[in-house]
Design a protein around this motif. Structure first.
Motif, PDB file in Angstrom:
ATOM      1  N   ARG A   1       1.009  -1.641   0.004  1.00 36.65           N
ATOM      2  CA  ARG A   1      -0.306   0.343   0.266  1.00 36.65           C
ATOM      3  C   ARG A   1       0.663   1.148   0.082  1.00 36.65           C
ATOM      4  NH1 ARG A   1       0.259   2.023   5.426  1.00 36.65           N
ATOM      5  NH2 ARG A   1       0.664  -0.026   6.444  1.00 36.65           N
ATOM      6  N   LEU A   2       2.152   0.391   0.520  1.00 39.42           N
ATOM      7  CA  LEU A   2       2.992   2.166  -0.275  1.00 39.42           C
ATOM      8  C   LEU A   2       3.475   2.849  -0.389  1.00 39.42           C
ATOM      9  CD1 LEU A   2       4.632   2.137   4.031  1.00 39.42           C
ATOM     10  CD2 LEU A   2       2.726   3.763   3.328  1.00 39.42           C
ATOM     11  N   ARG A   3       4.150   1.751  -2.193  1.00 31.37           N
ATOM     12  CA  ARG A   3       4.092   1.737  -3.392  1.00 31.37           C
ATOM     13  C   ARG A   3       4.749   3.269  -3.617  1.00 31.37           C
ATOM     14  NH1 ARG A   3       1.925  -4.039  -6.195  1.00 31.37           N
ATOM     15  NH2 ARG A   3       3.424  -4.940  -5.241  1.00 31.37           N
ATOM     16  N   SER A   4       3.610   4.338  -3.618  1.00 33.16           N
ATOM     17  CA  SER A   4       3.873   5.534  -4.628  1.00 33.16           C
ATOM     18  C   SER A   4       4.608   6.630  -3.887  1.00 33.16           C
ATOM     19  CB  SER A   4       2.636   6.023  -4.457  1.00 33.16           C
ATOM     20  OG  SER A   4       1.600   5.543  -5.661  1.00 33.16           O
ATOM     21  N   THR A   5       4.458   6.003  -2.511  1.00 29.41           N
ATOM     22  CA  THR A   5       5.280   6.717  -1.340  1.00 29.41           C
ATOM     23  C   THR A   5       6.424   6.431  -1.502  1.00 29.41           C
ATOM     24  OG1 THR A   5       3.480   7.167  -0.198  1.00 29.41           O
ATOM     25  CG2 THR A   5       5.624   7.310   1.260  1.00 29.41           C
TER      26      THR A   5
ATOM     27  N   GLY B   1      13.182  16.905  -5.019  1.00 28.34           N
ATOM     28  CA  GLY B   1      12.841  16.006  -4.274  1.00 28.34           C
ATOM     29  C   GLY B   1      12.010  16.313  -3.868  1.00 28.34           C
ATOM     30  N   THR B   2      11.289  17.321  -2.313  1.00 28.28           N
ATOM     31  CA  THR B   2      10.734  17.685  -1.597  1.00 28.28           C
ATOM     32  C   THR B   2       9.354  17.054  -2.535  1.00 28.28           C
ATOM     33  OG1 THR B   2      12.641  19.217  -0.492  1.00 28.28           O
ATOM     34  CG2 THR B   2       9.208  18.439   0.465  1.00 28.28           C
ATOM     35  N   GLY B   3       9.145  17.823  -3.057  1.00 27.97           N
ATOM     36  CA  GLY B   3       8.107  17.210  -4.420  1.00 27.97           C
ATOM     37  C   GLY B   3       8.107  15.718  -4.640  1.00 27.97           C
ATOM     38  N   MET B   4       8.965  15.399  -5.097  1.00 22.98           N
ATOM     39  CA  MET B   4       8.100  13.962  -5.801  1.00 22.98           C
ATOM     40  C   MET B   4       8.194  12.860  -3.975  1.00 22.98           C
ATOM     41  SD  MET B   4      12.856  13.182  -7.499  1.00 22.98           S
ATOM     42  CE  MET B   4      12.118  11.324  -7.963  1.00 22.98           C
ATOM     43  N   ILE B   5       8.206  12.853  -2.606  1.00 22.97           N
ATOM     44  CA  ILE B   5       7.824  13.094  -1.396  1.00 22.97           C
ATOM     45  C   ILE B   5       6.756  13.529  -1.708  1.00 22.97           C
ATOM     46  CG2 ILE B   5       8.197  12.532   0.784  1.00 22.97           C
ATOM     47  CD1 ILE B   5      11.550  12.425   0.174  1.00 22.97           C
ATOM     48  N   VAL B   6       6.200  14.138  -1.610  1.00 27.24           N
ATOM     49  CA  VAL B   6       4.682  15.116  -1.222  1.00 27.24           C
ATOM     50  C   VAL B   6       4.132  14.746  -2.409  1.00 27.24           C
ATOM     51  CG1 VAL B   6       3.930  17.210  -1.216  1.00 27.24           C
ATOM     52  CG2 VAL B   6       6.182  16.988  -0.087  1.00 27.24           C
ATOM     53  N   CYS B   7       4.027  14.583  -4.275  1.00 30.15           N
ATOM     54  CA  CYS B   7       3.760  14.000  -4.632  1.00 30.15           C
ATOM     55  C   CYS B   7       3.454  12.479  -4.497  1.00 30.15           C
ATOM     56  CB  CYS B   7       4.072  14.582  -5.789  1.00 30.15           C
ATOM     57  SG  CYS B   7       4.330  16.184  -6.494  1.00 30.15           S
TER      58      CYS B   7
ATOM     59  N   ASP C   1      -1.186   8.622  -3.562  1.00 29.11           N
ATOM     60  CA  ASP C   1      -1.404   6.987  -2.466  1.00 29.11           C
ATOM     61  C   ASP C   1      -2.484   7.188  -1.584  1.00 29.11           C
ATOM     62  OD1 ASP C   1       0.514   5.649  -2.924  1.00 29.11           O
ATOM     63  OD2 ASP C   1       2.018   5.888  -1.490  1.00 29.11           O
ATOM     64  N   ARG C   2      -2.744   8.954  -1.068  1.00 31.27           N
ATOM     65  CA  ARG C   2      -3.107   9.173  -0.209  1.00 31.27           C
ATOM     66  C   ARG C   2      -4.912   9.601  -1.062  1.00 31.27           C
ATOM     67  NH1 ARG C   2      -5.209  10.618   4.762  1.00 31.27           N
ATOM     68  NH2 ARG C   2      -3.345  10.681   5.550  1.00 31.27           N
ATOM     69  N   VAL C   3      -5.122   9.819  -2.554  1.00 30.52           N
ATOM     70  CA  VAL C   3      -6.607  10.038  -2.770  1.00 30.52           C
ATOM     71  C   VAL C   3      -6.680   8.899  -4.139  1.00 30.52           C
ATOM     72  CG1 VAL C   3      -6.489  11.313  -5.472  1.00 30.52           C
ATOM     73  CG2 VAL C   3      -5.359  12.904  -3.727  1.00 30.52           C
ATOM     74  N   SER C   4      -5.484   7.812  -4.205  1.00 27.40           N
ATOM     75  CA  SER C   4      -6.384   7.095  -4.488  1.00 27.40           C
ATOM     76  C   SER C   4      -5.855   5.958  -4.053  1.00 27.40           C
ATOM     77  CB  SER C   4      -5.099   7.006  -6.319  1.00 27.40           C
ATOM     78  OG  SER C   4      -3.846   6.294  -5.552  1.00 27.40           O
ATOM     79  N   ARG C   5      -6.232   5.867  -2.839  1.00 26.06           N
ATOM     80  CA  ARG C   5      -6.484   4.764  -1.899  1.00 26.06           C
ATOM     81  C   ARG C   5      -8.108   3.992  -2.257  1.00 26.06           C
ATOM     82  NH1 ARG C   5      -5.836   5.561   4.281  1.00 26.06           N
ATOM     83  NH2 ARG C   5      -3.628   5.741   3.643  1.00 26.06           N
ATOM     84  N   HIS C   6      -9.187   4.808  -2.560  1.00 29.07           N
ATOM     85  CA  HIS C   6     -10.304   3.618  -2.769  1.00 29.07           C
ATOM     86  C   HIS C   6     -10.777   3.837  -4.632  1.00 29.07           C
ATOM     87  CE1 HIS C   6     -10.242   3.266   1.442  1.00 29.07           C
ATOM     88  NE2 HIS C   6     -10.630   4.965   1.324  1.00 29.07           N
ATOM     89  N   ALA C   7      -9.485   4.674  -5.444  1.00 25.65           N
ATOM     90  CA  ALA C   7     -10.016   4.453  -6.912  1.00 25.65           C
ATOM     91  C   ALA C   7      -8.826   4.760  -7.608  1.00 25.65           C
ATOM     92  CB  ALA C   7     -10.640   5.684  -6.788  1.00 25.65           C
TER      93      ALA C   7
ATOM     94  N   GLY D   1       7.370  24.835 -10.341  1.00 24.61           N
ATOM     95  CA  GLY D   1       7.324  24.260 -11.777  1.00 24.61           C
ATOM     96  C   GLY D   1       8.517  22.710 -11.256  1.00 24.61           C
ATOM     97  N   ILE D   2       9.772  23.348 -10.315  1.00 24.75           N
ATOM     98  CA  ILE D   2      10.527  21.831 -10.506  1.00 24.75           C
ATOM     99  C   ILE D   2       9.788  20.764  -9.289  1.00 24.75           C
ATOM    100  CG2 ILE D   2      12.221  21.557  -9.182  1.00 24.75           C
ATOM    101  CD1 ILE D   2      14.135  24.389 -10.485  1.00 24.75           C
ATOM    102  N   PHE D   3       8.882  21.851  -8.371  1.00 27.11           N
ATOM    103  CA  PHE D   3       8.190  20.699  -7.058  1.00 27.11           C
ATOM    104  C   PHE D   3       7.506  19.440  -7.803  1.00 27.11           C
ATOM    105  CE2 PHE D   3       5.021  20.266  -4.185  1.00 27.11           C
ATOM    106  CZ  PHE D   3       5.514  19.916  -2.857  1.00 27.11           C
ATOM    107  N   VAL D   4       6.826  19.916  -8.821  1.00 27.08           N
ATOM    108  CA  VAL D   4       6.064  19.373  -9.655  1.00 27.08           C
ATOM    109  C   VAL D   4       6.131  18.423 -10.731  1.00 27.08           C
ATOM    110  CG1 VAL D   4       4.534  20.487  -8.930  1.00 27.08           C
ATOM    111  CG2 VAL D   4       4.280  20.756 -10.596  1.00 27.08           C
ATOM    112  N   VAL D   5       7.661  18.983 -10.970  1.00 24.78           N
ATOM    113  CA  VAL D   5       7.990  18.178 -13.014  1.00 24.78           C
ATOM    114  C   VAL D   5       8.515  16.614 -12.178  1.00 24.78           C
ATOM    115  CG1 VAL D   5      10.236  18.653 -12.185  1.00 24.78           C
ATOM    116  CG2 VAL D   5       9.760  18.253 -15.052  1.00 24.78           C
TER     117      VAL D   5
END
Length: 445
Positions: free
Chosen positions: A146-150, A292-298, A303-309, A347-351
């Protein structure tokens, strides 16, 4: 190929409470630290671009090639070396790879010409070739599915954090002690971490940690899960669906942008903001830290948004791609000043926020018995399509229209990545069904 059950039948999720999680986090920490060393050795070069340009009179194309050669070697060798590592032993392979890239980085410090530096950088790439795929396969084998994306996003973020440390420390060392000392210090750190990993992490302890999560030897299907798949079945499974191919491609295209920006941001700040090399490297490191922070946060948000979808992972990847296009494209078109810096930072945060969702999709759309070569394939595509061509293509364009113009063009690649993720989402249901038909044990979603 040794296989490690991750989420099938009696899964890691079922055994989550009984797994020795403390040691798993120690393994994660040491594996992550080696990834930091990996990227510090790789990206220290970018901090000394201005000094190498002045020392050897190199063009931007040649400077870019010194960065791209590492990613090229990683892309070419990641799959075969990952397969070998899976058979020979992941822990022993990690130790050997880290020792090799550290030794090659020491060779960079001794280089007396562009040719010698290019050769040493090539061997840095050889050492790093399979580390990403083997490291992430090792980690996800001892943590809940369940932690794969994270976990994927966090592990891959080590590349950005390593780049931060490599550029910041490398820039300061290069200015005060010379660029050779910068390479030498990165090599020394690598050797220290190799020794620590070798002393703490062993195949036997990893196997014991995983034991509580694996199916019993006499359980139905256990034999099929531990049987080594043939090379033909491995290759068939790696590219079996439209969705998994879209995940490979979309991830790589976003990293094309990330790789180009990381490589050229110190030079951009040096040329357009008038910062000396050490200050430009430190300033660029702050932006890469945001990445790097963005990769973790995203990854965590996904994982949270897609837990049930589960399909929402694709939606998040699409959103990150389009946001990076708008923010980086607008940022590089804005004039120098606070607005430009804020837009570039966002932009670098989300790229590279697509890394976690894409890694999770690759795991979901390939059977657990081929996860190691699947992540090797993701690494291969990330490097051959993304990280390798990014710096050199931007350098090639910069020689013709200037660095700013080249960086203004790079974000257009995000539109193609977004299209790939849209197509992957449309075909996701069919892809999961195809995986399930080939393997009786349900694939993760």
């Amino acid at each position: 190929m040794h296989t490690h059950p991750i989420e099938a039948g009696t899964s890691m999720q079922d055994a989550d409470d009984s797994s020795p999680r403390a040691y798993a986090w120690v393994v994660f920490a040491l594996t992550f630290a080696l990834l930091l060393s990996d990227y510090m050795s790789r990206q220290v070069l970018n901090a000394v671009f201005p000094l190498l340009k002045a020392t050897w009179g190199l063009s931007d194309t040649r400077l870019g090639s010194l960065s791209s050669i590492v990613a090229l070697m990683v892309g070419v060798l990641t799959f075969p070396l990952s397969v070998i590592a899976d058979r020979w032993g992941r822990v022993r392979s990690i130790v050997l790879m880290a020792a090799l890239w550290s030794l090659a980085t020491l060779g960079c410090a001794a280089a007396a010409s562009y040719g010698q530096m290019l050769l040493a950088r090539a061997f840095v790439g050889v050492g790093e070739a399979a580390y990403g795929s083997v490291g992430v396969a090792l980690i996800i084998s001892i943590f809940p599915a369940r932690l794969r994306s994270t976990l994927t996003g966090a592990f891959m973020a080590g590349g950005a954090f390593g780049s931060v440390l490599g550029m910041a420390a490398g820039g300061v060392l290069a200015v005060h002690m010379g660029w050779r000392a910068a390479f030498g210090m990165m090599a020394g750190l690598g050797f220290v971490l190799v020794l620590a990993f070798r002393l703490v992490v062993t195949e036997a302890r990893i196997a014991r940690n995983r034991g509580a999560q694996a199916p019993q030897a006499n359980a139905p299907g256990a034999a099929s899960e531990t049987r080594r798949p043939s090379l033909r079945s491995v290759l068939a499974g790696l590219f079996s669906t439209v969705s998994v191919n879209c995940a490979y491609l979309g991830s790589a295209l976003q990293l094309f942008i990330m790789g180009a920006v990381i490589a050229w941001l110190p030079s951009f700040l040096n040329r357009y903001y008038g910062l000396p090399p050490d200050r430009a490297a430190v300033a660029a490191a702050v932006f890469v830290l945001l990445g790097g922070t963005g990769m973790i946060v995203c990854g965590m948000v996904t994982d949270r948004v897609s837990r049930h979808a589960p399909g929402r992972k694709w939606t998040m990847a699409i959103a990150f791609s389009l946001l990076s296009f708008v923010l980086l494209g607008g940022g590089f078109h804005a004039g120098p000043g606070p607005l430009q810096l804020v837009m570039l930072g966002a932009g670098i945060f989300v790229v590279a926020g697509t890394s976690g969702p894409a890694g999770a999709m690759v795991a979901n759309l390939t059977h657990e018995s081929i996860h190691s070569p699947a992540f090797a394939t993701l690494t291969l595509v990330n490097n051959l399509v993304g990280l390798a061509p990014g710096p050199i293509v931007v350098g090639f364009i910069a020689d013709r229209i200037g660095l700013l113009g080249a960086l203004q063009v790079a974000p257009l690649v995000a539109l193609v990545a977004g299209f790939a993720f849209v197509l992957g989402k449309r075909c996701y249901g069919a892809g999961l069904q195809a995986v399930h038909r080939r393997h009786p044990v349900p694939a993760p979603q």
